[in-house]
Design a protein around this motif. Structure first.
Motif, mmCIF file in Angstrom:
data_model
loop_
_atom_site.group_PDB
_atom_site.id
_atom_site.type_symbol
_atom_site.label_atom_id
_atom_site.label_comp_id
_atom_site.label_asym_id
_atom_site.label_seq_id
_atom_site.Cartn_x
_atom_site.Cartn_y
_atom_site.Cartn_z
ATOM 1 N N ASN A 1 0.858 -1.193 0.000
ATOM 2 C CA ASN A 1 0.000 0.000 0.000
ATOM 3 C C ASN A 1 0.891 1.238 0.000
ATOM 4 O OD1 ASN A 1 -1.814 2.039 0.552
ATOM 5 N ND2 ASN A 1 -2.276 1.351 2.652
ATOM 6 N N LYS B 1 0.039 4.261 -0.227
ATOM 7 C CA LYS B 1 -0.635 5.437 0.356
ATOM 8 C C LYS B 1 -0.467 6.646 -0.588
ATOM 9 C CE LYS B 1 -0.126 3.292 4.806
ATOM 10 N NZ LYS B 1 -0.082 3.396 6.249
ATOM 11 N N HIS C 1 -9.479 0.966 5.104
ATOM 12 C CA HIS C 1 -8.201 1.186 5.785
ATOM 13 C C HIS C 1 -8.425 2.130 6.967
ATOM 14 C CE1 HIS C 1 -4.118 2.542 6.544
ATOM 15 N NE2 HIS C 1 -3.728 1.436 5.951
ATOM 16 N N GLU D 1 -6.870 4.598 7.947
ATOM 17 C CA GLU D 1 -6.726 6.024 7.610
ATOM 18 C C GLU D 1 -8.000 6.554 6.944
ATOM 19 O OE1 GLU D 1 -2.981 5.572 5.543
ATOM 20 O OE2 GLU D 1 -2.089 5.012 7.467
ATOM 21 N N GLU E 1 -5.087 -4.910 10.743
ATOM 22 C CA GLU E 1 -4.073 -3.873 10.920
ATOM 23 C C GLU E 1 -4.344 -3.090 12.206
ATOM 24 O OE1 GLU E 1 -2.186 -2.777 6.901
ATOM 25 O OE2 GLU E 1 -3.965 -1.534 7.140
ATOM 26 N N ALA F 1 0.006 -0.033 15.396
ATOM 27 C CA ALA F 1 1.205 -0.601 14.765
ATOM 28 C C ALA F 1 1.460 -0.014 13.378
ATOM 29 C CB ALA F 1 1.071 -2.117 14.663
ATOM 30 N N ILE F 2 0.533 0.823 12.887
ATOM 31 C CA ILE F 2 0.669 1.331 11.515
ATOM 32 C C ILE F 2 1.582 2.550 11.492
ATOM 33 C CG2 ILE F 2 -0.537 2.388 9.576
ATOM 34 C CD1 ILE F 2 -2.938 0.676 10.214
ATOM 35 N N GLY F 3 2.661 2.402 10.744
ATOM 36 C CA GLY F 3 3.583 3.516 10.537
ATOM 37 C C GLY F 3 4.283 3.976 11.800
ATOM 38 N N GLY G 1 1.008 -3.541 9.561
ATOM 39 C CA GLY G 1 1.419 -2.655 10.655
ATOM 40 C C GLY G 1 2.898 -2.835 10.917
ATOM 41 N N SER G 2 3.704 -1.958 10.278
ATOM 42 C CA SER G 2 5.165 -1.993 10.458
ATOM 43 C C SER G 2 5.766 -3.362 10.149
ATOM 44 C CB SER G 2 5.546 -1.531 11.866
ATOM 45 O OG SER G 2 5.085 -0.211 12.094
ATOM 46 N N MET G 3 5.200 -4.064 9.175
ATOM 47 C CA MET G 3 5.839 -5.316 8.750
ATOM 48 C C MET G 3 7.074 -4.947 7.942
ATOM 49 S SD MET G 3 4.301 -8.554 6.648
ATOM 50 C CE MET G 3 3.490 -9.701 7.726
ATOM 51 N N LEU H 1 -0.011 -6.776 4.463
ATOM 52 C CA LEU H 1 -0.348 -5.517 3.795
ATOM 53 C C LEU H 1 0.695 -4.522 4.306
ATOM 54 C CD1 LEU H 1 -2.160 -3.801 1.992
ATOM 55 C CD2 LEU H 1 -3.749 -3.532 3.888
ATOM 56 N N ILE H 2 1.533 -4.077 3.389
ATOM 57 C CA ILE H 2 2.751 -3.370 3.769
ATOM 58 C C ILE H 2 2.645 -1.904 3.373
ATOM 59 C CG2 ILE H 2 5.269 -3.518 3.657
ATOM 60 C CD1 ILE H 2 3.964 -6.295 4.018
ATOM 61 N N GLY H 3 2.905 -1.003 4.281
ATOM 62 C CA GLY H 3 2.929 0.419 3.952
ATOM 63 C C GLY H 3 4.355 0.862 3.658
ATOM 64 N N GLY H 4 5.003 1.412 4.656
ATOM 65 C CA GLY H 4 6.339 2.008 4.501
ATOM 66 C C GLY H 4 7.329 1.144 3.723
#
Ligand code: PGA
Length: 256
Positions: free
Chosen positions: A9, A11, A99, A101, A171, A175-177, A216-218, A236-239
């Motif tokens: 993701n 974002k 999500h 957010e 998520e 833990a997200i970001g 969440g911060s994976m 589901l990966i953000g950063g």
């Protein structure tokens, strides 16, 4: 056996030229054989969908492209929204719904999530439905009830056939970001509860077949422990999805 999934993701990141570069880097770094083991999805902002799809089509690459949001009506006076048929026409095959957010910053309700999930299924796009509790709810010890209620509301009115095309992502908001990942045991406890909820709603066979992702911060340093858990089928990966090397490492971990 559930096929694992790693979904990135992005974002609100990457202009079109940046999206082309990142997509090409990911395509170059991920051997085609890995995609037999794991479904890989990149989820850029709307304006980057076509550039990403064009890069992947040109390479005949099997990496899928998803959207971050959609609206439930097909067309009409809904300024600023994008519909499921529009996404389908582009070649988008997945869409994130609910999500945290979107829920927290843009007021998306469980009812909205449910309408979007239904519109996506009707339109032939697989929803990745997100759920997850805030730190306050976790500290109050009410997180299982909260998350299973989100699942109940988000997937209300679906049947076991619809569920063949649904992915759930747990998520935890805390833990997200934040760099603060849930421990494998914390994540597994909730993912197992989600699966039990799915069994109540749709039967054991459907629950066993449904993919549940953790988000969440994976990152490469914690992915192995999380994927070792029985009810966690991917991430589901953000950063970490914005760095092709990290994203590649997460995909590689999911092939093992
Ligand atoms: P993160 O984001 O990996 O940066 O924590 C995950 C998500 O919000 O999907």
């Amino acid at each position: 056996m559930r096929k694992r999934m790693i979904a990135g993701n992005w974002k609100m990141n990457n202009t079109r030229p940046e999206a082309v570069v990142l997509t090409q880097e990911i395509a170059n770094r991920v051997p085609a054989a890995w995609l037999d083991q794991v479904d890989v999805v990149i989820i850029p902002p709307f304006i980057d969908l076509l550039p990403a799809l064009t890069v992947l089509d040109f390479d005949k690459n099997e990496i899928a492209v998803g959207a971050q949001n959609c609206y439930w009506e097909d067309h009409g006076a809904f300024t600023g929204e994008v519909s499921v048929p529009m996404l389908k026409d582009l070649g988008v095959t997945y869409c994130i719904v609910g999500h945290s957010e979107r829920r927290g910053l843009f007021g998306e309700t469980d009812e909205d999530v449910n309408k979007k999930v239904k519109a996506l299924i009707a339109g032939g796009i697989t929803p990745i439905m997100c759920c997850g509790e805030s730190l306050g709810i976790r500290d109050a010890g009410e997180y299982i009830e909260f998350v299973t209620a989100q699942v109940d509301a988000g997937l209300a009115g679906l049947d076991d056939i619809d569920m063949k095309n649904v992915v759930v992502a747990y998520e935890p908001i805390w833990a997200i970001g934040t760099g603060r990942t849930a421990t494998p045991e914390q994540a597994e406890e909730v993912c197992a509860a989600i699966r039990a909820k799915l069994a109540d709603m749709f039967g054991a066979e459907t629950a066993e077949a449904t993919r549940i992702l953790y988000g969440g911060s994976m990152k490469p340093e914690n992915v192995d422990g999380l994927l070792a858990m029985e009810d966690i089928d991917g991430g589901l990966i953000g950063g970490a999805s914005l760095k092709s090397n990290d994203f590649k490492a997460l995909i590689e971990a999911a092939t093992k």
